[in-house]
Design a protein around this motif. Structure first.
Motif, mmCIF file in Angstrom:
data_model
loop_
_atom_site.group_PDB
_atom_site.id
_atom_site.type_symbol
_atom_site.label_atom_id
_atom_site.label_comp_id
_atom_site.label_asym_id
_atom_site.label_seq_id
_atom_site.Cartn_x
_atom_site.Cartn_y
_atom_site.Cartn_z
ATOM 1 N N ASN A 36 6.194 -20.722 -31.962
ATOM 2 C CA ASN A 36 7.352 -21.322 -31.298
ATOM 3 C C ASN A 36 7.270 -22.850 -31.398
ATOM 4 O O ASN A 36 6.271 -23.408 -31.842
ATOM 5 C CB ASN A 36 7.457 -20.862 -29.838
ATOM 6 C CG ASN A 36 6.225 -21.234 -29.034
ATOM 7 O OD1 ASN A 36 5.868 -22.402 -28.915
ATOM 8 N ND2 ASN A 36 5.568 -20.228 -28.469
ATOM 9 N N ARG A 38 7.150 -25.230 -29.043
ATOM 10 C CA ARG A 38 6.176 -25.924 -28.177
ATOM 11 C C ARG A 38 4.776 -25.886 -28.791
ATOM 12 O O ARG A 38 4.061 -26.888 -28.808
ATOM 13 C CB ARG A 38 6.160 -25.295 -26.791
ATOM 14 C CG ARG A 38 7.309 -25.730 -25.920
ATOM 15 C CD ARG A 38 7.147 -25.233 -24.475
ATOM 16 N NE ARG A 38 8.378 -25.441 -23.754
ATOM 17 C CZ ARG A 38 9.394 -24.574 -23.722
ATOM 18 N NH1 ARG A 38 9.307 -23.430 -24.346
ATOM 19 N NH2 ARG A 38 10.488 -24.853 -23.037
ATOM 20 N N GLN A 62 13.269 -19.492 -27.203
ATOM 21 C CA GLN A 62 13.402 -20.508 -26.163
ATOM 22 C C GLN A 62 12.562 -21.727 -26.481
ATOM 23 O O GLN A 62 11.504 -21.627 -27.085
ATOM 24 C CB GLN A 62 12.968 -19.951 -24.815
ATOM 25 C CG GLN A 62 14.078 -19.255 -24.070
ATOM 26 C CD GLN A 62 13.655 -18.981 -22.645
ATOM 27 O OE1 GLN A 62 12.626 -18.357 -22.410
ATOM 28 N NE2 GLN A 62 14.445 -19.441 -21.700
ATOM 29 N N GLY A 63 13.035 -22.879 -26.042
ATOM 30 C CA GLY A 63 12.288 -24.113 -26.258
ATOM 31 C C GLY A 63 12.769 -24.840 -27.502
ATOM 32 O O GLY A 63 13.843 -24.557 -28.025
#
Length: 139
Positions: A36, A38, A62-63
């Motif tokens: 991901n 992050r 997400q992120g």
């Protein structure tokens, strides 16, 4: 002895990530993998000086997305080659993309990623050798 060339590979799909890791290894690259945005940014912060290029999917859940990861990489290294992978976001490249980058549309063959990152690395090395940075060639 040849210096190790390490790429950061970012994709939220484990099967795609594993396939690309294997093909990049077969092409002579070491990879650091992130699932991901992050995680990718944390790896960049910790290891950016050891990473010669970034291969990132755009949609990472997400992120931060792949565009965000690429801008973060660009803030750390003005000439790090970046290859984007996407099945639906190519139209955003002109607005979201950074210099020294290429986009490969999904579905893709791993050979396309190897070819894209190798091409960008060769162009960058050639520009550095000439002592004339030419970022417009990589946009």
């Amino acid at each position: 002895m040849t210096a190790t060339m390490t790429l950061l590979l970012v994709d939220d799909e484990p099967m795609i990530r594993e396939m690309l890791e294997e093909d990049l290894a077969a092409a002579g690259f070491d990879t650091l993998a992130a699932a991901n945005g992050r995680e990718a940014m944390a790896i960049l912060d910790a290891c950016w000086n050891d990473i010669v290029g970034l291969v990132t999917d755009i949609r990472l859940g997400q992120g931060p997305n792949g565009w965000d990861v690429a801008r973060h990489a660009r803030a750390l290294s003005s000439t790090m080659p970046i290859v984007y992978m996407t099945g639906d976001s190519a139209w955003e490249l002109d607005v979201q993309g950074v210099a020294y980058s290429l986009l490969v549309n999904k579905p893709l063959a791993a050979a396309q990623i190897v070819s894209a990152i190798t091409s960008l690395l060769q162009r960058r090395d050639s520009a550095e050798h000439d002592h004339k940075p030419r970022p417009s060639q990589f946009a």
